[in-house]
Design a protein around this motif. Structure first.
Motif, PDB file in Angstrom:
ATOM      1  N   LEU A 190     113.363  26.353 -67.602  1.00 61.05           N
ATOM      2  CA  LEU A 190     113.078  25.343 -66.604  1.00 61.05           C
ATOM      3  C   LEU A 190     114.128  24.478 -66.835  1.00 61.05           C
ATOM      4  O   LEU A 190     114.708  23.901 -65.447  1.00 61.05           O
ATOM      5  CB  LEU A 190     111.856  24.746 -66.721  1.00 61.05           C
ATOM      6  N   SER A 223     108.543  20.472 -59.395  1.00 65.62           N
ATOM      7  CA  SER A 223     109.382  20.800 -58.486  1.00 65.62           C
ATOM      8  C   SER A 223     110.571  21.845 -59.216  1.00 65.62           C
ATOM      9  O   SER A 223     111.391  22.073 -58.731  1.00 65.62           O
ATOM     10  CB  SER A 223     110.173  19.532 -58.014  1.00 65.62           C
ATOM     11  N   THR A 246     112.409  24.971 -60.955  1.00 61.78           N
ATOM     12  CA  THR A 246     112.640  26.415 -60.659  1.00 61.78           C
ATOM     13  C   THR A 246     112.913  27.099 -61.854  1.00 61.78           C
ATOM     14  O   THR A 246     113.957  26.996 -62.464  1.00 61.78           O
ATOM     15  CB  THR A 246     113.723  26.945 -59.724  1.00 61.78           C
ATOM     16  N   GLU A 305     114.265  29.852 -64.224  1.00 59.22           N
ATOM     17  CA  GLU A 305     115.336  30.568 -64.399  1.00 59.22           C
ATOM     18  C   GLU A 305     115.105  31.739 -65.180  1.00 59.22           C
ATOM     19  O   GLU A 305     115.044  31.656 -66.557  1.00 59.22           O
ATOM     20  CB  GLU A 305     116.699  29.760 -64.665  1.00 59.22           C
TER      21      GLU A 305
END
Length: 221
Positions: A148, A185, A187, A189
């Motif tokens: 994150l 919020s 994304t 990885e």
């Protein structure tokens, strides 16, 4: 946010302090059980256990999390998230699934390099120029989950494991507070398959110096 904290050694203590200071509700603290230590071989609480007690937090130290009873006790805490840092036990899938937003691990390397038990030691022994902290969503594999947040730092030419340990601990504390504040919020990885290395525990035999090796390697050791 309602948080279950899971950690054991000194490395984890600044993280617990940072979560409390950020205003998160600590539902419970999980750590390894007290073990015999010192000249008298009396049971000694782990650093996290001692700090959690000083903060007035509930401490749990099960030997295993595999039993349905322990998993039920964990789920009954109804946590939003679990924060895991150097806890010392494998988390079964039922534990990983219990918090509403899952389990987040603070790992002291730039994943996928140095998955496993001794990432700080191995980074120095290998002469890495930099290392860092990753905030990772936990899954069943060993440090395989998506990342994150990550933050890198240079390794000083004379920096010891102890000094780097303390710097990374402080970095991890700051980064997990940031991650929790932005959790909805961020994304994830997925870790690349290339560049995977494993940081095995340091064996006692590795303390012996082989003076025929290059000076640079001996210096790192």
């Amino acid at each position: 946010m309602r948080v279950i904290f899971m950690g054991t050694p000194e490395f984890s203590v600044p993280v617990l302090d940072a979560l409390v200071e950020a205003g998160h509700e600590i539902a419970a603290v999980y750590c390894q059980p007290p073990r015999p230590a010192g000249r008298g071989k009396k049971d000694r609480p782990t650093p996290v256990h001692a700090r959690a007690k000083a903060l007035g937090l509930e401490v749990r130290h099960p030997v295993s999390l595999k039993s349905p009873d322990e998993q039920a006790r964990f789920a009954e805490l109804k946590a939003d998230v679990a924060v895991v840092v150097a806890y010392g036990l494998i988390l079964p899938q039922a534990i990983l699934d219990a918090p509403a937003k899952g389990c987040l691990n603070i790992h002291a390397s730039l994943l996928p390099r140095w998955r496993g038990a001794a990432p700080i030691h191995r980074a120095i022994l290998s002469g890495d120029a930099q290392t860092g902290i990753c905030i990772m969503q936990m899954e069943a594999g060993l440090d395989t989950g998506p990342v994150l947040l990550r933050e890198a730092t240079e390794i000083g030419p004379e920096e010891t494991t102890g000094a780097l340990h303390d710097r990374l601990s402080a970095m991890g504390a700051a980064l997990i507070v940031q991650a929790l504040s932005q959790l909805d919020s961020l994304t994830p990885e997925v870790q690349p398959e290339e560049g995977v290395t494993y940081a095995q525990k340091i064996a006692k035999a590795e303390a012996a110096v082989d003076w025929t090796r290059p000076a640079e390697e001996i210096s790192r050791q």
